[in-house]
Write an enzyme that holds these catalytic residues in place. Sequence first.
Site, PDB file in Angstrom:
ATOM      1  CE  LYS A   1     -12.727  -1.214  -0.182  1.00  0.00           C
ATOM      2  NZ  LYS A   1     -11.412  -1.724  -0.590  1.00  0.00           N
TER       3      LYS A   1
ATOM      4  CE  LYS B   1      -4.203  -1.896   1.995  1.00  0.00           C
ATOM      5  NZ  LYS B   1      -5.202  -1.818   3.060  1.00  0.00           N
TER       6      LYS B   1
ATOM      7  CE  LYS C   1      -8.845 -10.880  -1.968  1.00  0.00           C
ATOM      8  NZ  LYS C   1      -8.235 -10.837  -0.646  1.00  0.00           N
TER       9      LYS C   1
END
Length: 334
Positions: free
Chosen positions: A200, A114, A197
């Site tokens: 969202k 991230k 995968k």
Amino acid sequence: MSKARALSGIQPTSGSFHLGNYLGAVRQWVELQNSHDTYYCVVDLHALTAGVDPAKLRDATLASAAQLIALGIDPEKSTLFIQSHVPAHNQLGWVMECITGFGEASRMTQFKDKSAKSGSDRTVVGLFTYPMLQAADILLYQPQYVPVGEDQRQHIELTRDLAQRFNATYQEIFTIPEGYILKAGAKIFDLQDPTAKMSKSASSTAGLIELLDTAQANTKKIKSATTDDGREVRFDEDKKPGISNLLTIHSAFSGRTIAELESEFDGKGYGDFKSAVAEVVTSHLDPIRERTQELLQDKGELTRLLKIGAEKAALVADETVRKAYDALGLIPRG
Ligand code: TRP
């Protein structure tokens, strides 16, 4: 014998859960209620690490709790609560930060991924300490099991290390939890990119089945799912990832085996198969969406249930904080 305890948490990152959340996690949480003493937590403090729009966070937190109930988390069986309602999470979170090495925290792959995406100036410190807050979420309740997806394995490993370190250095306070890694068979992929995968954070929502979306919208997405050039409805993750994903989804809802589905759709085209998938998905999601909406319309009742959950959770969590603070040499207020 009392039941073993299990605890898990889910982030309120969007208004609606998607199929991956449900089939990959929440469905197993529902099953565990019968065999375990279960604690489930909507981790709103963790959601702050992604930067927040307050109105969205408010809606997403309540919608998450309502969806958990609609999906079968029974507030009578489980302790269902919102993380920020139990201040012990922050209290123990700080303790976890103080026993975690900087290098150790720097090796967390989720943090590395991230922060690499946004660059170090735009990465908040909360993202770095996220796993220590998660360790606190877990250790406060002394669970034997933590049912999570494969992607959380490293965070659970860290939690175990921190618990062992605390126990060895101060006092034996924490139960060493085990990850209960959820069945890989329930791994659901993006409908548009069936090698990724379902998530969202995908670039488009076209491949995402959201639980609270209308039946029409979800039917449309399923009918436009990516498939391959062939015609056979056959499970083959390498050669036919799209069809395999749809078979997994059908099987998860219908309870039929993949082999049964392959023979049922033998000789039929992709169109018929996709219609059948859409039908089985929407017929299961319709009542869940309706129940969620009912709960969200009656906020008083939802708030009451969450308050009971938070009170039950705080009883256990506060006791753990008390013991841990005492073991560390922090003087009780008296
Ligand atoms: N990090 C978890 C996830 O992204 C969410 C989480 C926070 C969690 N606290 C937890 C999961 C405690 C299990 C136990 O899925």
